[in-house]
Design an enzyme around this catalytic site. Structure first.
Site, short mmCIF file in Angstrom:
data_model
loop_
_atom_site.label_atom_id
_atom_site.label_comp_id
_atom_site.label_asym_id
_atom_site.label_seq_id
_atom_site.Cartn_x
_atom_site.Cartn_y
_atom_site.Cartn_z
N ARG A 117 -0.71 -0.52 2.75
CA ARG A 117 -0.16 -1.72 2.61
C ARG A 117 -0.90 -2.88 2.92
O ARG A 117 -1.12 -4.13 2.21
CB ARG A 117 1.40 -1.91 3.44
CG ARG A 117 2.43 -0.85 2.60
CD ARG A 117 3.35 -0.59 3.77
NE ARG A 117 4.52 0.11 3.34
CZ ARG A 117 4.52 1.29 2.89
NH1 ARG A 117 3.49 1.92 3.05
NH2 ARG A 117 5.76 1.91 2.29
N ASP A 157 8.57 13.00 5.21
CA ASP A 157 7.18 13.41 5.31
C ASP A 157 7.15 14.41 6.49
O ASP A 157 6.05 15.19 6.59
CB ASP A 157 6.14 12.51 5.43
CG ASP A 157 5.77 11.83 4.12
OD1 ASP A 157 6.13 12.22 2.95
OD2 ASP A 157 5.12 10.64 4.11
#
Length: 409
Positions: free
Chosen positions: A27, A292
């Site tokens: 990001r 995840d």
């Protein structure tokens, strides 16, 4: 490269330094490309982040991001607003099977010019960058958070900012909040009220700003599993971590209490300690906000002889592999009884673990790392073990440093 992990005992007190979060790094790399005044420290050394860096710096007309799904999503949005630039984004065979249509449709709603080179809805895609002035778009709320984050990351560079309406029940909220928090950290004004996210435009500033990336909680999950499968009193110190983390996977500290692992925060480190043996028979978890870590948790439960019912896993089917099917296949080889649906996995409690099983990784870094702690219970072989470089290149060396016996097979 296949690795043979022999039944090991972890050094009673060990310390590991883990590099920055892949999620935060990717990001911030995109934001740094948009706002060059940003200076980043402790960035991830993962393949994914290296691919992201090279792509952002490239002047080529065709960019191959290999297996990096995050890069595919984020760069699709990034190149859509690079005026007078035309690129083709492509990737591995598996990447060409991973859907991108939802994001492309949203960007087209805003006025972006994107077309498919081969199969409708899938990479490779051709992007003709242009100035985007429209600022309202709607998206289904239960899609991968990376689609949502991709739009939010470019939002402050849009002339009129962005108003994003999410339709339905929102999933992966922590990843959306991570993106918004990083935008706030660089001075972008945002709001998240109900199902509407607003991002105000922000001009480039010339004063440099230093941002230190927190270490990766997903990578920490494998050490939580190792401690859970170790003897009482075993400790591992991991750095560098914050108690008020932006990462959804920091829920590990709460989840692993159920497996006898205590987490203590000390000066940007976490101390993991096995304090007791779990009395659970079956553990039920909803992992919508942290899918995840599902593979790690499932393998931990199997190693402890505990059953589990994990839900909220619908995004796992479109990852590097169909992770639910891969988990079922490999756990069953080890002697487990596993059932899966489109968004859940159920593991029956069992004390049976077959030795010397070859674990297929399906080109998925998390399969390799999630299964490795089972070497504390039995000898195990990890196929294509080099795949860990996608997110954690030093993983096998770090395991050796804490006492794991690993050799090429």
């Amino acid at each position: 490269m296949n690795l043979h992990l022999k039944s090991s005992i972890v050094t009673l007190q060990s310390a590991i330094s883990i590099t920055g979060s892949k999620s935060e790094t990717n990001r911030l790399l995109l934001l740094q490309a948009l706002y060059p005044n940003l200076v980043l420290e402790n960035t991830s050394n993962s393949d994914d982040s290296e691919v992201m860096t090279k792509a952002l710096q490239s002047s080529d007309t065709s960019i191959d991001i290999h297996h990096a799904g995050t890069a595919m999503r984020f760069l699709t949005a990034f190149f859509s607003i690079q005026e007078n630039r035309e690129v083709v984004l492509t990737g591995s065979t598996r990447m060409k099977e991973r859907p991108i249509k939802i994001l492309v449709d949203a960007l087209r709603q805003l006025g972006a010019e994107i077309s498919y080179e081969e199969n409708e809805g899938f990479p490779p895609i051709r992007i003709k960058g242009k100035k985007i002035t429209q600022n309202k778009v709607s998206l289904s709320a239960n899609v991968s958070s990376q689609y949502i984050s991709a739009l939010l990351l470019i939002a402050p560079k849009l002339e009129n900012g962005l108003e994003l309406t999410l339709e339905g029940e929102i999933t992966s909220v922590p990843y959306i909040k991570m993106t918004l928090s990083l935008l706030n950290e660089i001075g972008v004004e945002t709001s998240f009220a109900g199902n509407v996210i607003s991002v105000k435009p922000k001009l480039i500033t010339h004063n440099s700003q230093l941002i230190t990336v927190e270490s990766d909680w997903s990578s920490a999950s494998y050490f939580y599993s190792i401690i859970a499968l170790s003897a009482i009193g075993t400790k591992i110190t991991l750095s560098s971590y914050k108690q008020n983390s932006l990462q959804g996977d920091s829920i590990l500290a709460e989840i692993y209490k159920n497996f006898g692992v205590e987490t203590t925060f000390q000066n940007n480190t976490i101390l993991l300690k096995k304090t007791h043996n779990s009395q659970l028979i079956t553990h039920n978890l909803e992992l919508n906000n942290s899918p995840d870590i599902a593979q790690t948790i499932a393998v931990t439960c199997f190693g402890l002889g505990i059953g589990c019912h994990l839900t909220g896993l619908h995004t796992l089917k479109i990852k590097e592999t169909d992770r639910l099917l891969a988990l079922k296949n490999e756990l069953e080889k080890l002697g487990a009884a596993v059932a899966i649906s489109d968004d859940s996995l159920t593991l029956e409690p069992s004390r049976v673990i077959h030795p010397n099983i070859k674990i297929k990784t399906y080109q998925d870094h998390r399969m390799a790392m999630a299964f490795s702690p089972l070497a504390l219970k039995t000898d195990i072989i990890i196929e294509e073990a080099e795949v860990v470089s996608k997110s954690y290149p030093a993983f096998w060396n770090d395991l050796k440093s804490i006492g794991f016996a690993i050799s090429e097979f």
